[in-house]
Design an enzyme around this catalytic site. Structure first.
Site, PDB file in Angstrom:
ATOM      1  N   THR A 155     -17.912  -7.620   8.384  1.00 22.34           N
ATOM      2  CA  THR A 155     -16.580  -6.840   8.637  1.00 22.34           C
ATOM      3  C   THR A 155     -16.472  -5.831   7.769  1.00 22.34           C
ATOM      4  O   THR A 155     -17.395  -5.360   6.734  1.00 22.34           O
ATOM      5  CB  THR A 155     -15.494  -7.766   8.716  1.00 22.34           C
ATOM      6  OG1 THR A 155     -15.400  -8.061   7.169  1.00 22.34           O
ATOM      7  CG2 THR A 155     -15.752  -9.074   9.338  1.00 22.34           C
ATOM      8  N   ARG A 156     -15.437  -5.085   7.527  1.00 25.77           N
ATOM      9  CA  ARG A 156     -14.943  -4.078   6.480  1.00 25.77           C
ATOM     10  C   ARG A 156     -14.520  -4.786   5.103  1.00 25.77           C
ATOM     11  O   ARG A 156     -13.838  -4.122   4.406  1.00 25.77           O
ATOM     12  CB  ARG A 156     -14.279  -3.093   7.101  1.00 25.77           C
ATOM     13  CG  ARG A 156     -14.062  -1.597   6.224  1.00 25.77           C
ATOM     14  CD  ARG A 156     -13.462  -0.765   7.107  1.00 25.77           C
ATOM     15  NE  ARG A 156     -12.503  -0.883   7.640  1.00 25.77           N
ATOM     16  CZ  ARG A 156     -11.218  -0.555   6.827  1.00 25.77           C
ATOM     17  NH1 ARG A 156     -11.224  -0.271   5.560  1.00 25.77           N
ATOM     18  NH2 ARG A 156      -9.858  -0.834   7.392  1.00 25.77           N
ATOM     19  N   LYS A 157     -14.195  -6.258   5.233  1.00 26.51           N
ATOM     20  CA  LYS A 157     -13.931  -6.954   4.140  1.00 26.51           C
ATOM     21  C   LYS A 157     -14.834  -6.859   2.980  1.00 26.51           C
ATOM     22  O   LYS A 157     -15.440  -7.952   2.653  1.00 26.51           O
ATOM     23  CB  LYS A 157     -13.516  -8.364   4.593  1.00 26.51           C
ATOM     24  CG  LYS A 157     -12.229  -8.430   5.588  1.00 26.51           C
ATOM     25  CD  LYS A 157     -12.042  -9.844   6.051  1.00 26.51           C
ATOM     26  CE  LYS A 157     -10.786  -9.563   7.081  1.00 26.51           C
ATOM     27  NZ  LYS A 157     -10.417 -11.106   7.501  1.00 26.51           N
ATOM     28  N   THR A 158     -15.151  -5.712   2.472  1.00 30.13           N
ATOM     29  CA  THR A 158     -15.753  -5.529   1.122  1.00 30.13           C
ATOM     30  C   THR A 158     -15.318  -5.317  -0.005  1.00 30.13           C
ATOM     31  O   THR A 158     -14.093  -5.019  -0.060  1.00 30.13           O
ATOM     32  CB  THR A 158     -17.103  -4.472   1.729  1.00 30.13           C
ATOM     33  OG1 THR A 158     -16.216  -3.240   1.889  1.00 30.13           O
ATOM     34  CG2 THR A 158     -17.929  -4.884   3.037  1.00 30.13           C
ATOM     35  N   THR A 209     -19.016 -11.640   3.458  1.00 28.95           N
ATOM     36  CA  THR A 209     -19.044 -11.107   2.105  1.00 28.95           C
ATOM     37  C   THR A 209     -17.866 -11.757   1.221  1.00 28.95           C
ATOM     38  O   THR A 209     -17.926 -11.739   0.180  1.00 28.95           O
ATOM     39  CB  THR A 209     -18.497  -9.583   2.333  1.00 28.95           C
ATOM     40  OG1 THR A 209     -17.552  -9.616   3.350  1.00 28.95           O
ATOM     41  CG2 THR A 209     -19.807  -8.871   2.715  1.00 28.95           C
TER      42      THR A 209
END
Length: 291
Positions: free
Chosen positions: A137-140, A277
């Site tokens: 995902t964009r949960k970085t 992540t």
């Protein structure tokens, strides 16, 4: 060079430069003690995991004036059976090895941890005959996204969208702020053009059908229980066939390594994991100068 290294933009060298500047903003007092005599340091792996992040590790030491010689290819799973395994050697002036040590180890540990989880999830999908996509995902971490997405690639997962410019994802806040799914999709399409896909986060099958009718390319079934999701995915796909429309269905929301298999069924095209992540355990590496 790793085959994945060719994916990286030229700008990653500047990113590494910023990380080094953050760690050494002025004087390196400890390095002064060590001096510039040529030393050899051994990189050890002390916990199981998939090796990932070599280009970043190499770049750290290139910028500090050292060279790296590797014993393993990137993407290999390392299994330290007797405490630790020699993974690489770094050669250069002693103080310059230590300049890059912590930055390089931080990168390698986190990137390898993400690659390891990605590999386990992809293996789990294969074991359950799931032919769909396993994605992150964009949960970085801000400033560290390139490394984390790179780890996903090395581990065999899909990176999902890289950023807000890569794909339109209309989530609940977009819908509430715009007034309806139909209006949000229309507004997005008016600026995104034909080349960018639109995904809509849906809380029900009704939401998904509205999104598809409005022209969404992907519908995300968010925070569904496994049984509900599989039933909804099958129903949506059946209705799309009768409408002669094609759409991808993504399962997302709180799915973990422990629950993933329950979502791997017909009609599901993508399963995305924030846990790829977030809260991922790092692989344990250390760098020791020979004495």
């Amino acid at each position: 060079m790793s085959r994945h290294a060719s994916l990286l933009p030229i700008s990653y060298a500047r990113t590494v430069e910023h990380w080094l500047a953050e760690d050494i903003p002025s004087f390196d007092y400890g390095g002064y003690v060590v001096g510039d005599d040529i030393k050899v340091a051994t990189l050890y792996c002390k916990s199981p995991g998939v090796l990932a992040g070599k280009p970043f590790f190499n770049e750290v030491f290139r910028q500090t004036g050292c060279t790296v010689s590797w014993s393993f290819e990137e993407g290999v799973e390392i299994l330290p059976n007797e405490g630790k395994v020699v993974v690489a050697e770094v050669t250069g002036p002693g103080r310059r090895i230590l300049m890059g040590e912590r930055v390089a180890l931080n990168i390698l540990a986190r990137c390898s941890g993400i690659a390891s989880r990605a590999r386990r999830l992809r293996t789990l999908a294969d074991q359950n005959n799931f032919g769909g996509v396993v994605a992150g995902t964009r949960k970085t971490t801000p400033g560290f996204r390139l490394v984390e997405k790179y780890g996903m690639e090395v581990g065999g997962a899909d990176t999902h969208r890289m950023d807000l410019s890569s794909m339109v994802m209309l989530k609940d806040n977009h819908i509430w702020a715009t007034g309806s799914i139909t209006r949000a999709v229309a507004e997005a399409r008016s600026v995104a053009g034909f080349s960018i896909k639109i995904e809509v986060e849906c809380q029900s099958e009704t939401d998904a059908l509205e999104a598809i009718d409005a022209g969404a390319d992907i519908v995300m079934l968010d925070n569904f229980k496994p049984e509900q999701l599989l039933l909804a995915a099958k129903s949506i796909k059946t209705k799309c066939q009768s409408f002669q429309k094609q759409v991808l269905i993504e399962a997302s929301g709180g799915i973990t390594e422990d629950t993933a298999a329950q979502y791997m069924g017909p009609g599901v095209d993508i399963i995305s994991f924030g846990s790829m992540t977030q809260g991922v355990p790092h692989v344990d590496f250390s760098l020791k100068i020979a004495h």
